[in-house]
Design a protein around this motif. Structure first.
Motif, PDB file in Angstrom:
ATOM      1  N   LEU A  39       0.832  -1.211   0.000  1.00  0.00           N
ATOM      2  CA  LEU A  39       0.000   0.000   0.000  1.00  0.00           C
ATOM      3  C   LEU A  39       0.864   1.258   0.000  1.00  0.00           C
ATOM      4  O   LEU A  39       0.581   2.218  -0.718  1.00  0.00           O
ATOM      5  CB  LEU A  39      -0.944  -0.003   1.207  1.00  0.00           C
ATOM      6  N   GLU A  59      -3.389   6.214   3.939  1.00  0.00           N
ATOM      7  CA  GLU A  59      -4.287   6.027   5.085  1.00  0.00           C
ATOM      8  C   GLU A  59      -4.442   4.544   5.417  1.00  0.00           C
ATOM      9  O   GLU A  59      -4.419   4.160   6.587  1.00  0.00           O
ATOM     10  CB  GLU A  59      -5.644   6.664   4.802  1.00  0.00           C
ATOM     11  N   GLN A  60      -4.587   3.711   4.382  1.00  0.00           N
ATOM     12  CA  GLN A  60      -4.689   2.266   4.609  1.00  0.00           C
ATOM     13  C   GLN A  60      -3.391   1.711   5.193  1.00  0.00           C
ATOM     14  O   GLN A  60      -3.404   0.884   6.103  1.00  0.00           O
ATOM     15  CB  GLN A  60      -5.028   1.546   3.304  1.00  0.00           C
TER      16      GLN A  60
END
Length: 132
Positions: free
Chosen positions: A34, A55-56
């Motif tokens: 990610l 954010e993930q």
């Protein structure tokens, strides 16, 4: 591929890696994937999309108590936020990253401090313009 400027192919490989890590349940690998996708998008100027990946990544790093991953991701997100003109949010991320890097004893603290000072100056300059 990314180093060769072949962004599309790089993104495809990174998405494949993400799919594989999800299939095998490798949370740390997912977080790295990610972050890599976020960095690729940020390098391509797609900062809003990059922030979604950051954010993930940050959520998983927090879940795994990966303070180095959190610090790095906060810093990467801060750069994207600054590029989007969201300087106050960028400053907050930078402060959090600086605190984490300091707690880890990493040399990156000096570069993060310089970024923080630049962001503070931008906010100060913006406030001066708005009150003039």
């Amino acid at each position: 591929y990314a180093m060769l400027g072949r962004i599309s192919e790089a993104g495809e490989c990174m998405h494949q890696a993400l799919e594989i890590d999800r299939e095998i349940g490798d949370r740390h690998g997912i977080a790295i994937d990610l972050g890599n996708l976020g960095n690729l998008l940020a390098a391509a100027g797609r900062h809003e999309k990059a922030l979604m990946f950051f954010e993930q990544r940050l959520a998983i790093a927090s879940e795994l108590n990966d303070n180095q991953g959190r610090a790095t991701t906060l810093l990467n997100a801060a750069i994207s936020l600054a590029n989007l003109g969201r300087v106050a949010e960028a400053l907050q991320n930078t402060l959090e990253a600086q605190n984490l890097f300091e707690s880890l004893g990493f040399a990156e603290v000096e570069n993060v401090r310089k970024l923080r000072e630049r962001l503070e100056q931008l906010i100060h300059d913006e406030e001066r313009v708005n009150t003039a």
